[in-house]
Design an enzyme around this catalytic site. Structure first.
Site, PDB file in Angstrom:
ATOM      1  N   GLU A  62     -11.148   0.115  -4.010  1.00 49.39           N
ATOM      2  CA  GLU A  62     -10.445   0.608  -2.812  1.00 49.39           C
ATOM      3  C   GLU A  62      -9.214   1.394  -3.239  1.00 49.39           C
ATOM      4  OE1 GLU A  62      -9.611  -3.057  -0.809  1.00 49.39           O
ATOM      5  OE2 GLU A  62      -8.108  -3.675  -2.255  1.00 49.39           O
TER       6      GLU A  62
ATOM      7  N   ASP B 178       0.832  -1.211   0.000  1.00 43.97           N
ATOM      8  CA  ASP B 178       0.000   0.000   0.000  1.00 43.97           C
ATOM      9  C   ASP B 178       0.867   1.262   0.000  1.00 43.97           C
ATOM     10  OD1 ASP B 178      -2.035  -1.927   0.378  1.00 43.97           O
ATOM     11  OD2 ASP B 178      -1.955  -1.689   2.550  1.00 43.97           O
TER      12      ASP B 178
END
Ligand code: 6LW
Length: 525
Positions: free
Chosen positions: A189, A32
């Site tokens: 997302e 991420d």
């Protein structure tokens, strides 16, 4: 793959030769990634889950060579992960931005009572502020973007958006659904919002963080839409390909100082046979981006790629051996959920790291553990442990239910394997009193020997003695310490622990190894 590409695929973090850089640029459990630039310096933050300190921060001059300069949440009070925090819970998916002379980091603490947190700093190495909470925000993967009027837009998984005051954490108005990616695709997302030219671009991940992972984009003339999806979506995916890097997604775009564009993203390097096991977690990769007809175009992410023309800023690698002679631990050292004062010391026996057990073992959530991410497919890890006043050793851990360790104490060393609900002592060996040198040799499977059931790697556990450089007590199949077996969002962390009493460590040595050497198998003794 050519031999050069194979080498690059397995070489580790951000190396480069001539005009080629190797992916991943930040190896091991660093998913991420979120990146920003100030002048000609780049800063990157990523997820840390149940590990403490949380949210590692890196600096680079060229996007290829990254040096860890700190962690955002590195003191109690800023973050207290309770022992109820499950594996792969905790802190994940930050966005790092520089705005108005300050660094802003927004992140989610996925535990009961956690939620969305915003921290600021003038120096990204720290100290970072105490977090401001955003109680009105009910989604993970938050992003911050400011428009020309200074309005701050917070966009999060779903994909939804709400205006916020990032100084107070107050949401302004009601959240609105912006876009959900491809119809039917799971898990829209990881949104990031950018103003480029006349458009606002909304970059998202979709398809889930496994093999179906992808990056898609939409654009609008205002930050709150309406958004028009790119006709070429997904603009990046490796699904269904035989590329050595898989699960590519969760990207963040950055314009370099020379005007070129790049994406940092997460991916994995599966090894072994079918279905492929990745053992290092999701890692940070870099790939170039071009703009065609007002849309970002991303090529496939390869283990060896053409380096940015200005790539020339290697970062000195931290020395392989940590002698514990400093008065603080390097920011790369992590503990599980917390590192309470009193459970560890660098001064009790100067030059040694002392760990005091708290009645918990590696099967428990509050084990006393200090470790670092495994960042190379093949590596040699050694430590000198003095178990005179306790019991502890060297562990390779995925979570509480998946770990292998070699432990010293009570006049012997033993190798223990915990795989799901099975726990077994696989070898014991008496040793003379005094400090013992423990070693774990991780041997990646050579790609040339592929067969369907082949393990991704083999872990040899043993001891080093004056008359026997390496006595292997057990060789264990690496697949059981992989994400495909254990589940979750993390990867392997290797470190020292105390299971009983006080256990002292003189040094810890982590040495990357060439995978080709890897299969020099030493017989189990
Ligand atoms: C993160 C989500 C994801 O929140 O995995 O791959 C989750 N993407 O965006 C945990 O890292």
């Amino acid at each position: 793959m050519t031999m050069a590409q194979t080498r690059a695929a397995t070489a580790g973090a951000g190396g480069w030769t001539d005009d080629v850089f190797t992916n991943p640029v930040i190896a091991g459990l660093h998913p991420d990634p979120s990146v920003c630039r100030v002048g000609d310096e780049y800063y990157l933050a990523c997820s840390s889950f149940e590990y403490y300190p949380a949210v590692p921060v890196f600096r680079s001059r060229d996007l290829v060579h990254w040096e860890q300069i700190g962690n955002v949440l590195d003191r109690p009070g800023q973050l207290d992960l309770p022992s109820t925090t499950p594996p792969s819970g905790g802190v994940y998916a930050p966005t790092l931005r520089h705005h108005d002379g300050r660094f802003w980091l927004i992140v989610t603490n996925v535990v009961a009572g956690g939620g969305t947190l915003i921290c600021t700093a003038t120096d990204p190495a720290g100290p970072w502020s105490d977090p401001v909470r955003v109680p009105g925000l009910a989604g993970i993967d938050p992003d911050l973007a400011w428009d020309e009027e200074g309005v701050c837009w917070c966009t999060y998984a779903g994909i939804e958006q709400v205006r916020i005051d990032p100084r107070t954490g107050r949401t302004l108005g009601r959240p609105r659904r912006l876009w959900s990616g491809a119809p039917g695709a799971q898990a829209p997302e990881a949104p990031h919002l950018y103003r480029v030219g006349g458009y606002w671009y909304l970059l998202i991940a979709e398809g889930g963080t496994e093999r179906g992972h992808a990056v898609s984009v939409a654009r609008a003339t205002a930050p709150d839409g309406p958004y028009e999806p790119c006709p070429a979506n997904p603009i990046l995916t490796h699904r269904g390909t035989n590329r050595p890097i898989q699960n590519t997604g969760h990207g963040d775009l950055i314009e370099a100082a020379d005007g070129s564009w790049w994406m940092v993203l997460l991916g994995v390097r599966p090894g072994g046979g079918t279905p492929g096991w990745h053992v290092l977690g999701r890692e940070t990769f870099l790939t170039p981006v071009t703009w065609i007809d007002g849309w970002p175009v991303v090529g496939a992410v390869a283990p060896a790629m053409t380096a940015p023309p200005w790539t020339a800023h290697p970062v000195p690698a931290p020395p392989p051996r940590d002698d514990f002679d400093e008065d603080r631990l390097h920011p790369r050292w992590v503990s599980v959920r917390s590192r309470p004062a009193g459970s560890w010391s660098l001064t009790e026996r100067p030059g040694w790291l002392t760990l005091h057990a708290r009645g918990a073992s590696l099967d428990d959530r509050d084990v006393v553990f200090v470790g670092r991410r495994q960042q190379h497919l093949s590596c040699r890890v050694r430590t000198m442990v003095d178990p005179a006043a306790g019991r502890g050793g060297l562990a390779v851990r995925l979570d509480e239910r998946h770990h292998y360790e070699i432990e010293a104490g009570d006049g012997e060393v033993r190798v223990v394997a915990r795989i799901g609900s099975v726990r077994s002592t696989v070898a014991t060996r008496p040793v003379p009193a005094g400090p013992v040198r423990l070693r774990v040799e991780v041997l990646a499977a050579p790609p040339g020997d592929w067969h369907p059931g082949q393990e991704p790697d083999l872990l040899q556990f043993g001891i080093e003695q004056a008359d026997a450089p390496f006595t292997v007590l057990a060789a264990l199949d690496g697949r059981y310490l992989s994400t495909e077996v254990a589940g979750g969002f993390t990867g392997r962390v290797i470190g020292m622990y105390a299971a009983a009493g006080s256990v002292r460590f003189d040094w810890f040595d982590y040495e990357p190894r060439e995978p080709e050497n890897g299969r020099t198998l030493i017989e189990v003794d």
